[in-house]
Every structure is written in C-alpha cells, then in structure tokens.
Design a protein around this motif. Structure first.
Motif, PDB file in Angstrom:
ATOM      1  N   ARG A  51       4.591  -1.635  -9.358  1.00  0.00           N
ATOM      2  CA  ARG A  51       5.201  -0.481  -8.681  1.00  0.00           C
ATOM      3  C   ARG A  51       6.706  -0.656  -8.656  1.00  0.00           C
ATOM      4  O   ARG A  51       7.221  -1.785  -8.646  1.00  0.00           O
ATOM      5  N   PHE A  52       7.407   0.457  -8.659  1.00  0.00           N
ATOM      6  CA  PHE A  52       8.867   0.480  -8.575  1.00  0.00           C
ATOM      7  C   PHE A  52       9.224   0.979  -7.190  1.00  0.00           C
ATOM      8  O   PHE A  52       8.906   2.110  -6.829  1.00  0.00           O
ATOM      9  N   GLU A  53       9.895   0.138  -6.404  1.00  0.00           N
ATOM     10  CA  GLU A  53      10.238   0.491  -5.025  1.00  0.00           C
ATOM     11  C   GLU A  53      11.684   0.968  -4.932  1.00  0.00           C
ATOM     12  O   GLU A  53      12.594   0.312  -5.427  1.00  0.00           O
ATOM     13  N   VAL A  54      11.866   2.108  -4.300  1.00  0.00           N
ATOM     14  CA  VAL A  54      13.192   2.649  -4.017  1.00  0.00           C
ATOM     15  C   VAL A  54      13.268   2.946  -2.543  1.00  0.00           C
ATOM     16  O   VAL A  54      12.461   3.717  -2.004  1.00  0.00           O
ATOM     17  N   LYS A  55      14.214   2.320  -1.861  1.00  0.00           N
ATOM     18  CA  LYS A  55      14.354   2.545  -0.423  1.00  0.00           C
ATOM     19  C   LYS A  55      14.961   3.898  -0.134  1.00  0.00           C
ATOM     20  O   LYS A  55      15.875   4.340  -0.866  1.00  0.00           O
ATOM     21  N   LYS A  56      14.453   4.561   0.872  1.00  0.00           N
ATOM     22  CA  LYS A  56      15.001   5.857   1.246  1.00  0.00           C
ATOM     23  C   LYS A  56      16.365   5.673   1.904  1.00  0.00           C
ATOM     24  O   LYS A  56      16.541   4.826   2.769  1.00  0.00           O
ATOM     25  N   SER A  57      17.338   6.467   1.418  1.00  0.00           N
ATOM     26  CA  SER A  57      18.701   6.333   1.963  1.00  0.00           C
ATOM     27  C   SER A  57      18.837   7.147   3.252  1.00  0.00           C
ATOM     28  O   SER A  57      18.067   8.023   3.538  1.00  0.00           O
TER      29      SER A  57
END
Length: 242
Positions: free
Chosen positions: A236-242
């Motif tokens: 999985r590719f994790e991107v934190k919510k800004s």
C-alpha cells in the motif's frame, strides 16, 4: 422493442453531445438489443465495437484499448462475469457497465466484487444508459494530480512523477506500479492484482515485484517511507492527509 423500453428518445438525443473520442466495447448476445445500443451510441458520436459472445470479446480486449465496456452477464462461450474478471486482471480503472436481468441479484453481487462500476437491469431506457455513460465522461474530463507531499506530485493521466519541480524518468513498469498504488491510496493492493496489472500477464520471474517496489522506493527515500508491505498479502502507498 424487445428488451428495451421506448421513451422520449428523440428529445433526449439532442441534450448531450460527445467528441467521438470515447471507444466502447458492447458485449451482448441479444442481437436486437445489441443493435439498438450500438446504433444509439453511434448516433451520439461514440466509436463502438459490438460482439455477441465472451470468446470473441476476449480477442478484441487483447488487441484494442477501450474507454468503456458494456457487458451482459449471460453471454455464450465465456460468461460476462469471466470477461469482467479478465479485464480487471490487467485494467483496474476503465469503467465497466454490467447488463443484468432483474432476478440475478447474486450475479450482481459477484460483479461488483470483481470490479464492475455500474449496472443496468433489463428492460431499460436508453436514457438510463446515456446518463451512466455521461457520468463516466465527466469523470474522465477531470485530470487527476495527486499530492504526495509538499514537493512531490504524481499526474495519473500522464503517469508523471514530479519531485521538487523536476520530472523523474520512470520506467514503464515503475509507472504502472505507482499508478495502481496511488489509485488505491492507503489501501493494501493484493500481490496478485499488482503483478497482473504491472506485468500485463507477462512472465515476471526474472524481475519480481519486490525488486520493483524497492526500485520505486528510491525516489521517495529523502521524503520518508511511503510504500508499505503486508507480508503475504500485498503493498500500500500511504499519504498523510494535510
């Protein structure tokens, strides 16, 4: 008209216009219904191809690119559900509309589980089909650029990775892997799904998925860890919510 209800079609035909660039594969064994749908979509300016069984459909799918699939579940030789699964093995994003009889609720559940986007129950209005296609057309007009961090962006349409305003040259398989992971941000994608999509059913023993993931990670090392693995399951590719 068999299997399709008549309505205010003449009025509706003037409401929406397309540029003719959308290619649609119609898979329907009812010849009259197939012809009706094909003529309707041709009139609207779409480029259509129509077939009457699943075996013939796979031949066209392997040789051509389509922007939309319209598939009847009950077609001869190879079922519509199997055709759906075949498409999703190498293409997770192209919209698929399933045509189903009103009592096929179990098949409908299976179809959604295997990646169909919309369904239409027989008999149906041509307007209903038009509305569903229009939704996909509107979605395709929106270019998607994903913000990974403050200085990393990925353009899904162009498969273009930009870091610090510099475009990184990705290999084809790196692009496909990054695309499918970012289309499922923060969700684990099964190893089998990744392999089928990235390698497009090619032999992959000499260049395993794990190695490709490690190659892709190198682009993000300076910015922290983005690609995570679940042993025996997928990535999985994790991107934190800004």
């Amino acid at each position: 008209m068999k299997n399709i209800q008549k309505s205010k079609t003449d009025t509706f035909l003037t409401q929406l216009n397309y540029n003719g660039s959308m290619k649609i594969l119609i898979i329907e064994d009812d010849i009259q219904l197939n012809t009706t749908i094909t003529n309707f979509l041709n009139y609207k300016g779409f480029e259509t191809t129509s077939v009457e069984d699943g075996e013939e459909a796979l031949i066209y799918i392997d040789k051509n690119f389509y922007d939309l699939y319209i598939i009847d579940i009950n077609i001869p030789k190879i079922s519509g559900l199997e055709v759906l699964k075949y498409i999703r093995q190498k293409d997770l994003t192209t919209p698929i509309i399933i045509i189903t009889a009103s009592l096929e609720l179990e098949n409908l559940k299976i179809a959604y589980k295997n990646g169909c986007d919309e369904y239409i129950k027989k008999p149906f209005y041509l307007e209903e089909l038009e509305i569903k296609i229009d939704k996909f057309c509107s979605q395709s007009d929106k270019k998607e650029c994903i913000k990974i961090s403050d200085n990393i962006f990925y353009d899904i349409d162009c498969e273009e990775l930009r870091i610090n305003e510099e475009i990184k040259r990705l290999r084809k398989k790196e692009k496909r892997l990054l695309t499918i992971l970012l289309q499922n941000i923060n969700k684990t994608v099964l190893t089998e799904t990744l392999e089928n999509y990235v390698w497009e059913n090619e032999i992959k023993d000499s260049y395993p998925l794990r190695q490709l993931v490690n190659d892709l990670r190198k682009y993000f090392d300076a910015e922290g860890k983005f690609i995570f693995s679940e042993v025996g399951i997928g990535y999985r590719f994790e991107v934190k919510k800004s």
